[in-house]
Design an enzyme around this catalytic site. Sequence first.
Site, PDB file in Angstrom:
ATOM      1  N   ASP A  90     -13.536 -16.137 -17.041  1.00  0.00           N
ATOM      2  CA  ASP A  90     -14.819 -16.094 -17.214  1.00  0.00           C
ATOM      3  C   ASP A  90     -14.469 -15.835 -15.364  1.00  0.00           C
ATOM      4  OD1 ASP A  90     -14.429 -18.781 -15.415  1.00  0.00           O
ATOM      5  OD2 ASP A  90     -13.199 -19.243 -17.361  1.00  0.00           O
ATOM      6  N   ASP A  93     -27.525 -24.448 -17.072  1.00  0.00           N
ATOM      7  CA  ASP A  93     -26.092 -24.985 -16.773  1.00  0.00           C
ATOM      8  C   ASP A  93     -24.910 -22.840 -16.099  1.00  0.00           C
ATOM      9  OD1 ASP A  93     -23.561 -26.486 -15.414  1.00  0.00           O
ATOM     10  OD2 ASP A  93     -22.581 -26.533 -17.207  1.00  0.00           O
TER      11      ASP A  93
END
Length: 255
Positions: free
Chosen positions: A87, A126
């Site tokens: 990520d 988000d």
Amino acid sequence: MPSVAIKCVPRDRIRHWGELAPEPWHGLSPADDIALLAQPDGARAPLEIVLLAKVSSGCAGVIQLLEWVELPNSFLLVLERPERCQDLSGVLAERRFLPEEEARGLFRQVLEAVRHCSSCGVLHRDIKPENILLDLATGQLKLIDFGCGAFLQDTAYTQFAGTLSYSPPEWIHHQRYHGEAATIWSLGLLLYHLVMGKHPFRRGQEIIWGRVLFPRRLSQECQDVIKRCLSMRPLDRPSLQDLFHHPWLQGVHLP
């Protein structure tokens, strides 16, 4: 068999439910090793699954839901996972910040993913480095984790979901926000994070002040994108389509 990620969602933590659309949606082709789990039309499911079902096809930049299984106390989501991935928060932890040109290509991919979600009537809510997966082999991004998502609506949202440090100033002031304007704010924070390696606002009061500083190494065009996205007034922020037409985002090579 391709690599997959398994996400377990406890039943007692599910706040919002929905119904799967009657029309079939398509994730993998019949030739793939993992077949899509057939669910009856109108099946009741956690909203996260319903939203993923709407966005899982048609865009390489959004994670695919391959299958989901209902258990007595939880739901299991089987999601695609690139062989070598990380990520963006992990990438930034290792490299501190990204060169502007590299950040430009990644940011353009995120815009493509957000545009796809919007066209499907889905609001992610988000967007942040932790929820963007990078395929280290191809450079392809995947927007992940729709657990805070909602159906896109024209009227204001009066309940917050997501990461508070990414909330727009209108939520802090008035406890309400509109979907696209809040998304643009989070995109501005994301881009700042990519090129600076940190969040521009450490405390809520700083968000209200809206003070953002830039180093000289950043081009005026890049600074302009961030400044526009982080406008204090929602109506002063660009639309998603405006961002696609910004000079800084032209001529980007996508994987």
